[in-house]
Scaffold this motif. Structure first.
Motif, PDB file in Angstrom:
ATOM      1  N   LYS A  15       0.833  -1.209   0.000  1.00 11.71           N
ATOM      2  CA  LYS A  15       0.000   0.000   0.000  1.00 11.71           C
ATOM      3  C   LYS A  15       0.867   1.258   0.000  1.00 11.71           C
ATOM      4  O   LYS A  15       0.580   2.213  -0.720  1.00 11.71           O
ATOM      5  CB  LYS A  15      -0.928   0.022   1.221  1.00 11.71           C
ATOM      6  N   ILE A  16       1.922   1.262   0.818  1.00 15.53           N
ATOM      7  CA  ILE A  16       2.825   2.415   0.869  1.00 15.53           C
ATOM      8  C   ILE A  16       3.446   2.639  -0.502  1.00 15.53           C
ATOM      9  O   ILE A  16       3.494   3.764  -1.001  1.00 15.53           O
ATOM     10  CB  ILE A  16       3.923   2.216   1.933  1.00 15.53           C
ATOM     11  N   SER A  17       3.906   1.576  -1.121  1.00 13.22           N
ATOM     12  CA  SER A  17       4.521   1.671  -2.442  1.00 13.22           C
ATOM     13  C   SER A  17       3.533   2.230  -3.465  1.00 13.22           C
ATOM     14  O   SER A  17       3.898   3.063  -4.294  1.00 13.22           O
ATOM     15  CB  SER A  17       5.030   0.300  -2.880  1.00 13.22           C
ATOM     16  N   ALA A  18       2.289   1.802  -3.393  1.00 15.55           N
ATOM     17  CA  ALA A  18       1.278   2.267  -4.341  1.00 15.55           C
ATOM     18  C   ALA A  18       0.919   3.738  -4.120  1.00 15.55           C
ATOM     19  O   ALA A  18       0.660   4.466  -5.080  1.00 15.55           O
ATOM     20  CB  ALA A  18       0.020   1.409  -4.221  1.00 15.55           C
ATOM     21  N   VAL A  19       0.945   4.190  -2.859  1.00 12.81           N
ATOM     22  CA  VAL A  19       0.540   5.554  -2.552  1.00 12.81           C
ATOM     23  C   VAL A  19       1.649   6.561  -2.836  1.00 12.81           C
ATOM     24  O   VAL A  19       1.414   7.584  -3.473  1.00 12.81           O
ATOM     25  CB  VAL A  19       0.071   5.662  -1.077  1.00 12.81           C
ATOM     26  N   ILE A  20       2.863   6.282  -2.364  1.00 16.33           N
ATOM     27  CA  ILE A  20       3.925   7.294  -2.499  1.00 16.33           C
ATOM     28  C   ILE A  20       5.124   6.847  -3.322  1.00 16.33           C
ATOM     29  O   ILE A  20       5.974   7.666  -3.630  1.00 16.33           O
ATOM     30  CB  ILE A  20       4.414   7.793  -1.123  1.00 16.33           C
ATOM     31  N   ASN A  21       5.208   5.567  -3.643  1.00 24.21           N
ATOM     32  CA  ASN A  21       6.305   5.037  -4.461  1.00 24.21           C
ATOM     33  C   ASN A  21       7.674   5.562  -4.007  1.00 24.21           C
ATOM     34  O   ASN A  21       8.372   6.227  -4.765  1.00 24.21           O
ATOM     35  CB  ASN A  21       6.058   5.359  -5.934  1.00 24.21           C
ATOM     36  N   PRO A  22       8.088   5.246  -2.770  1.00 20.98           N
ATOM     37  CA  PRO A  22       9.372   5.745  -2.279  1.00 20.98           C
ATOM     38  C   PRO A  22      10.559   5.089  -2.998  1.00 20.98           C
ATOM     39  O   PRO A  22      10.439   3.978  -3.519  1.00 20.98           O
ATOM     40  CB  PRO A  22       9.351   5.353  -0.803  1.00 20.98           C
ATOM     41  N   CYS A  23      11.681   5.790  -3.005  1.00 23.05           N
ATOM     42  CA  CYS A  23      12.900   5.235  -3.618  1.00 23.05           C
ATOM     43  C   CYS A  23      13.347   3.976  -2.884  1.00 23.05           C
ATOM     44  O   CYS A  23      13.738   2.999  -3.505  1.00 23.05           O
ATOM     45  CB  CYS A  23      14.017   6.267  -3.585  1.00 23.05           C
ATOM     46  N   MET A  24      13.304   4.036  -1.560  1.00 26.94           N
ATOM     47  CA  MET A  24      13.688   2.883  -0.746  1.00 26.94           C
ATOM     48  C   MET A  24      12.529   2.566   0.194  1.00 26.94           C
ATOM     49  O   MET A  24      12.056   3.428   0.930  1.00 26.94           O
ATOM     50  CB  MET A  24      14.943   3.196   0.066  1.00 26.94           C
ATOM     51  N   LEU A  25      12.070   1.338   0.158  1.00 26.32           N
ATOM     52  CA  LEU A  25      10.929   0.929   0.955  1.00 26.32           C
ATOM     53  C   LEU A  25      11.414   0.100   2.143  1.00 26.32           C
ATOM     54  O   LEU A  25      11.924  -1.005   1.970  1.00 26.32           O
ATOM     55  CB  LEU A  25       9.964   0.114   0.088  1.00 26.32           C
ATOM     56  N   CYS A  26      11.283   0.661   3.337  1.00 25.42           N
ATOM     57  CA  CYS A  26      11.735  -0.013   4.558  1.00 25.42           C
ATOM     58  C   CYS A  26      10.661   0.158   5.631  1.00 25.42           C
ATOM     59  O   CYS A  26      10.251   1.289   5.935  1.00 25.42           O
ATOM     60  CB  CYS A  26      13.053   0.591   5.026  1.00 25.42           C
ATOM     61  N   PHE A  27      10.193  -0.935   6.184  1.00 27.74           N
ATOM     62  CA  PHE A  27       9.124  -0.913   7.180  1.00 27.74           C
ATOM     63  C   PHE A  27       9.479  -0.036   8.380  1.00 27.74           C
ATOM     64  O   PHE A  27       8.609   0.620   8.952  1.00 27.74           O
ATOM     65  CB  PHE A  27       8.807  -2.342   7.638  1.00 27.74           C
TER      66      PHE A  27
END
Length: 105
Positions: A15-27
């Motif tokens: 969901k985070i990736s779909a909403v803001i598409n960050p460069c690095m995804l870390c919980f």
């Protein structure tokens, strides 16, 4: 076995990736809390660890309601690496955060 917790974390990261598409995804870059309407008021409780998840599930499983709304808030922790050197990380995280969205499950 913490498979349900890992599954929830993975779903939240999607969901985070779909909403803001960050460069690095870390919980660890996000603060999660949850609240249950008419049961556990806002701002709710932390949902950052397996133990937090277990506590949430105990609360949910102990309720008689069939249709239950659990609201999960995801707050992005904004940390500037230059500022982080001189300040305590927890204080910096409190001072710089941004609520991304609220998920109802």
């Amino acid at each position: 076995m913490d498979e349900p917790w890992d599954t929830l974390k993975a779903q939240i990261l999607v969901k985070i990736s779909a909403v803001i598409n960050p460069c690095m995804l870390c919980f660890d870059n996000y603060l999660l809390t949850y609240h249950i309407s008419r049961v556990l008021p806002k701002p709710g409780l932390s949902l950052s660890t397996q133990a937090d998840y277990d506590d949430m599930m105990k609360c949910v499983n102990g309720m008689a309601a069939k249709a239950l709304n659990v609201n999960i808030n995801v707050i992005q922790q904004v940390v500037d690496e230059n500022e982080k050197q001189g300040e305590d990380e927890s204080e910096l995280a409190k001072s710089k955060s941004k609520k991304l969205w609220e998920l109802e499950v």
